[in-house]
Design a protein around this motif. Structure first.
Motif, short mmCIF file in Angstrom:
data_model
loop_
_atom_site.label_atom_id
_atom_site.label_comp_id
_atom_site.label_asym_id
_atom_site.label_seq_id
_atom_site.Cartn_x
_atom_site.Cartn_y
_atom_site.Cartn_z
N GLY A 50 1.00 -1.26 -0.04
CA GLY A 50 -0.02 0.13 -0.26
C GLY A 50 1.01 1.27 -0.21
N ARG A 51 0.28 2.36 0.33
CA ARG A 51 1.13 3.75 0.41
C ARG A 51 0.45 4.53 1.46
NH1 ARG A 51 4.59 6.68 -2.80
NH2 ARG A 51 4.40 8.99 -2.72
N MET A 52 1.46 5.20 2.26
CA MET A 52 0.75 6.13 3.35
C MET A 52 1.64 7.22 3.43
SD MET A 52 -1.70 4.47 4.48
CE MET A 52 -2.52 5.18 5.93
N SER A 53 1.15 8.39 3.50
CA SER A 53 2.30 9.64 3.45
C SER A 53 2.72 9.86 4.84
CB SER A 53 1.40 11.01 3.00
OG SER A 53 0.20 11.17 3.65
N HIS A 54 1.82 9.51 6.00
CA HIS A 54 2.33 9.69 7.13
C HIS A 54 2.14 8.50 8.06
CE1 HIS A 54 1.80 13.67 5.86
NE2 HIS A 54 2.37 14.26 6.81
N THR A 55 2.96 8.64 9.42
CA THR A 55 2.77 7.34 10.35
C THR A 55 1.73 7.42 10.95
OG1 THR A 55 4.13 6.00 11.71
CG2 THR A 55 3.99 8.32 11.99
N ASP A 56 1.49 6.13 11.93
CA ASP A 56 0.33 6.26 12.79
C ASP A 56 -0.17 7.53 13.73
OD1 ASP A 56 2.50 4.86 14.43
OD2 ASP A 56 1.33 5.47 15.88
N SER A 57 -1.59 7.62 13.70
CA SER A 57 -1.89 8.74 14.62
C SER A 57 -1.90 10.06 14.12
CB SER A 57 -1.51 8.78 16.11
OG SER A 57 -1.56 7.44 16.53
N SER A 58 -1.22 10.31 12.85
CA SER A 58 -1.28 11.37 12.29
C SER A 58 -2.67 11.98 11.87
CB SER A 58 -0.48 11.46 10.87
OG SER A 58 -0.39 12.69 10.27
N VAL A 59 -2.78 13.36 11.93
CA VAL A 59 -3.97 14.18 11.59
C VAL A 59 -3.81 14.61 10.01
CG1 VAL A 59 -4.32 14.98 13.92
CG2 VAL A 59 -3.04 16.29 12.24
N VAL A 60 -2.87 14.06 9.23
CA VAL A 60 -2.72 14.49 8.07
C VAL A 60 -2.30 13.22 7.22
CG1 VAL A 60 -1.44 15.75 6.39
CG2 VAL A 60 -2.03 16.96 8.24
N GLU A 61 -3.15 12.75 6.49
CA GLU A 61 -2.88 11.82 5.52
C GLU A 61 -3.12 11.87 3.90
OE1 GLU A 61 -1.20 8.93 3.76
OE2 GLU A 61 -1.03 8.71 6.00
N ASN A 62 -2.10 11.98 3.21
CA ASN A 62 -2.08 12.32 1.54
C ASN A 62 -2.58 11.35 0.69
OD1 ASN A 62 -2.05 15.06 2.41
ND2 ASN A 62 0.15 14.97 2.60
N SER A 63 -2.38 10.11 1.22
CA SER A 63 -2.66 9.05 0.44
C SER A 63 -3.67 7.85 0.98
CB SER A 63 -1.23 8.12 0.24
OG SER A 63 -1.22 7.14 -0.85
N GLY A 64 -3.12 7.04 1.89
CA GLY A 64 -4.11 6.19 2.46
C GLY A 64 -4.43 4.93 1.87
N VAL A 65 -3.58 4.58 0.98
CA VAL A 65 -3.86 3.12 0.53
C VAL A 65 -3.51 2.03 1.94
CG1 VAL A 65 -3.68 1.20 -1.35
CG2 VAL A 65 -3.81 3.74 -1.84
N LYS A 66 -4.25 1.38 2.39
CA LYS A 66 -3.98 0.50 3.51
C LYS A 66 -3.39 -0.63 3.00
CE LYS A 66 -5.77 3.24 6.51
NZ LYS A 66 -7.23 2.88 7.16
N ALA A 67 -2.33 -1.28 3.69
CA ALA A 67 -1.48 -2.37 3.58
C ALA A 67 -2.35 -3.67 3.94
CB ALA A 67 -0.29 -2.27 4.52
N GLU A 68 -1.95 -4.76 3.46
CA GLU A 68 -2.72 -6.09 3.73
C GLU A 68 -1.78 -7.10 3.70
OE1 GLU A 68 -5.87 -5.90 1.23
OE2 GLU A 68 -4.31 -6.06 -0.83
N VAL A 69 -2.03 -8.35 4.13
CA VAL A 69 -1.34 -9.44 4.05
C VAL A 69 -2.39 -10.54 3.30
CG1 VAL A 69 -0.11 -11.46 4.84
CG2 VAL A 69 0.39 -9.22 5.72
N MET A 70 -1.93 -11.09 2.25
CA MET A 70 -2.89 -12.11 1.66
C MET A 70 -2.19 -13.44 1.71
SD MET A 70 -4.83 -9.60 0.35
CE MET A 70 -5.60 -10.36 -1.12
N CYS A 71 -3.13 -14.48 1.56
CA CYS A 71 -2.59 -15.78 1.90
C CYS A 71 -3.17 -16.79 0.51
CB CYS A 71 -2.93 -16.46 3.23
SG CYS A 71 -2.20 -15.86 4.54
#
Length: 521
Positions: free
Chosen positions: A341-362
Motif C-alpha cells: 500500500g501507500r501512506m504519506s504519514h505514520t500512525d496517529s497523524s492528523v494529516v494523510e495524503n494517500s491512505g492505501v492500506k496495507a494487507e497480508v494475503m494468503c
C-alpha cells in the motif's frame, strides 16, 4: 473459516474463562468490545506470543547514536544482540545456512549497491569482521532463500528486468563473483553462479519455494493510472527435483527449465475476473511467450509485459512472502505475502495524503476439481486476506512465520512523520514497527485473531527488514537497514544485523494449538 488443519489460538473461546474481573468488564454496557479484545491480547501476550507485554506505541525518534542496539526498542522479555556490523548498510533479506536449526552462516542481499550485492556472514567470527562479499554486479538485490536442493537463490528488485540467480556451493565461494552482463547473466564464475531465465524477469521481493522446485513469487509494482499493480506468478519445473541435496552442478537444479503461470482470481467458469476480483478461487494461466515483447532478445521472459497482455490479477506492490509451517506439516501449501500500500504519514497523524492500506494475503494451493483439471500446475489457487492494515499498522513489507506456532511477523516500511496538530503545527517522528499476528482460529472468518507490536525502530532514518526465525522459533535475525549514521561512514560495510531472542515456544504446544492455555493466569 480457516481449514481445521491449522491449530490456532481461539481468543473468543478463551473469553468465557477469563475470570470475574474480565467478565465484569465485558458485561458493562458502555465497554467497547473491540478495545476489550485488544486488551486481552496484551494481557495474555506471554501465552499467545511468547513475551511478557507488547509495546503500546511506536518508538519516538530520532535516534542517531552509533550503537546499533540502541536503534531498536523491543518488548519486555525479549533481548537483542549484535550479529554483524560489517554487512552493507542497505543489507536486506536473510537466509540461514546450512539449516534453520543450527546455522553457521547467514546470506544477505544488498538492496542499494552492486558492490557488494550478496554477502556471507560467518556467525563464528566477530561482528565487525564476519561479512564476506561473494557476488557483485547485481542491481537492487533483495530476496534471498536457501533451496531444498542445497543452493542459495537471490534476485533483483530492479523493475521489469530484475533477474533471479542461483549460487551453487555458496559456503565455499571465495568470491567475489562479478556479474558482467545482467541481461545475459554472464559472470566470472558460471560454475557457481547462474542466472535462471526460465522463471522470468520482474521486480523480485518474494519467494515461496517447494521441495520439488515449484515456486511462487510476486512483482513489486504499484498500480498506476488505472493499470494493475504487481502480479503473482508460479514456476513449475520441467524436471522436478527428487534427488538428494546439495546439488553440485548448475544443471542439476530444477530451475533450469520449466513453465511460468500468472494468477487470475475468479477465472474458473466465469468471465468476471479483473479489477476488484482479488480474493477467492482462481486459476494459474500459462504465460503466453508469443505475446508482444514478452520474450526479449536475450531470452528473458518479461512478466510485466505478459501481465499487461493477459491481465493477471494485480496487487499493490506485492512484497515479501513466506510459507505457513503449520499448514505444510499437514500437507497443505499456504503462502502469505504483504501488499505494502501507500501512506504519506505514520500512525496517529492528523494529516494523510494517500491512505492505501496495507494487507497480508494468503494463497492456498487446492487440488483441482474434476470440472477444472490442470495437469501442469496441479492445483487451484485460492486467495484470502489475512491481515488488514489500520491507522497503527501501515505499509507492510517483510513477513515471516514463527516455527511451531503459526504466528506471523509483519514488518513496516512506512513514513516516519506524524502530524500531531495543524494549528499550531506540531510534528514528531515515529519509527517503523514490527508486529506479530495470531493464526486464524475457529471463528467465522479467515483473518488473524489479532496482532501486537513487539518492536519498534528508534532510528527514524532506518527501517527493519529481512526478519527470519531460526528453527526453534525462539530467536530471530533482523536488519536495521540504511541507518543514516552508518551510511556516513563511507563506502565500506557498516550495517546493523541483529538477533532478537527470548520468544517462548511451549514444548507441549509445538503445532500451534492453545486449547489447554489457562486464561486465568
Amino acid at each position: 473459516m480457516r481449514p481445521a488443519f491449522i491449530g490456532t489460538s481461539v481468543l473468543m473461546t478463551g473469553l468465557v474463562v477469563l475470570g470475574a474481573t474480565s467478565i465484569t468488564r465485558a458485561s458493562r454496557p458502555r465497554t467497547d468490545f473491540g478495545t476489550f479484545v485488544e486488551s486481552q491480547l496484551s494481557e495474555h501476550a506471554e501465552q499467545l506470543f511468547g513475551f511478557r507485554q507488547p509495546l503500546d506505541e511506536s518508538a519516538l525518534g530520532p535516534f542517531d547514536g552509533p550503537d546499533n542496539l540502541q536503534a531498536i526498542q523491543v518488548a519486555p522479555g525479549l533481548h537483542i544482540s549484535l550479529v554483524s556490523s560489517s554487512v552493507a548498510s542497505a543489507a536486506d533479506q536473510i537466509a540461514l545456512w546450512p539449516d534453520d536449526s543450527h546455522p553457521r552462516f547467514l546470506f544477505v542481499c544488498d538492496e542499494e549497491t552492486s558492490t557488494p550485492a550478496v554477502q556471507r556472514v560467518d556467525l563464528s567470527k566477530p561482528a565487525d569482521s564476519n561479512a564476506t562479499t561473494i557476488v557483485t554486479g547485481l542491481t537492487s538485490c533483495d530476496p534471498v532463500r536457501r533451496t531444498p536442493w542445497g543452493t542459495i537463490i537471490v534476485a533483483e528488485e530492479a523493475g521489469a528486468n530484475g533477474g533471479l540467480y542461483e549460487l551453487i556451493d555458496p559456503e565455499h565461494i571465495a568470491g567475489p563473483i562479478n556479474v558482467t552482463n545482467r541481461a545475459l547473466g554472464t559472470n566470472t564464475d558460471e560454475l557457481h553462479l547462474v542466472k535462471r531465465q526460465a522463471v522470468g524477469s520482474l521486480s523480485f521481493e518474494s519467494f515461496a519455494v517447494r521441495s520439488d522446485g515449484t515456486m511462487l513469487y510476486g512483482d513489486e509494482l504499484a498500480p498506476s493510472g488505472g493499470a494493475a499493480g504487481g502480479g503473482i506468478y508460479k514456476f513449475v519445473p520441467a524436471i522436478p527435483f527428487q534427488g538428494a541435496a546439495p546439488i553440485s552442478l548448475p544443471s542439476q537444479s530444477p530451475l533450469v527449465s520449466g513453465s511460468v503461470f500468472g494468477l487470475r482470481v475468479a477465472a474458473h467458469g466465469s468471465s468476471n475476473w479483473g479489477q476488484g476480483a482479488e480474493t477467492g478461487k482462481g486459476a494459474w494461466v500459462a504465460v503466453n511467450l508469443a505475446g508482444a515483447n514478452v520474450v526479449d532478445a536475450q531470452n528473458n521472459i518479461i512478466l510485466r509485459n505478459a501481465q499487461t497482455l493477459q491481465r493477471f490479477t494485480g496487487y499493490y506492490r506485492p512484497e515479501d512472502m513466506d510459507i505457513d509451517p503449520i499448514a505444510a506439516a499437514d500437507g497443505v501449501f499456504r503462502a502469505c505475502w504483504a501488499n505494502t500500500g501507500r501512506m504519506s504519514h505514520t500512525d496517529s497523524s492528523v494529516v494523510e495524503n494517500s491512505g492505501v492500506k496495507a494487507e497480508v494475503m494468503c494463497l492456498v494451493e487446492q487440488p483441482p476439481s474434476a470440472a477444472a483439471p490442470n495437469p501442469v500446475t496441479r492445483t487451484i489457487p485460492s486467495v484470502d486476506r489475512f491481515v488488514v492494515g489500520s491507522e497503527e499498522r501501515r505499509m507492510f513489507d517483510n513477513v515471516a512465520f514463527q516455527p511451531h506456532t503459526g504466528n506471523l511477523v509483519v514488518l513496516e516500511d512506512n513514513s516516519v512523520t506524524s502530524v500531531k496538530s495543524v494549528n499550531p503545527p506540531v510534528t514528531e517522528l515515529r519509527g517503523n514497527d514490527l508486529w506479530i499476528c495470531l493464526p486464524d482460529g475457529k471463528d467465522d472468518d479467515v483473518l488473524t485473531d489479532g496482532c501486537v507490536r513487539f518492536a519498534s525502530i528508534r532510528d527514524t532514518s532506518a527501517e527493519p527488514t529481512g526478519f527470519i526465525f531460526d528453527g526453534s522459533g525462539e530467536s530471530a535475525y533482523v536488519i536495521i537497514q540504511h541507518r543514516a549514521i552508518n551510511d556516513t561512514l563511507g563506502a565500506g560495510n557498516h550495517g546493523a544485523l541483529i538477533k532478537i531472542s527470548g520468544f517462548k515456544v511451549k514444548a507441549d504446544d509445538r503445532r500451534g494449538h492453545d486449547d489447554d492455555w489457562d486464561w486465568k493466569k
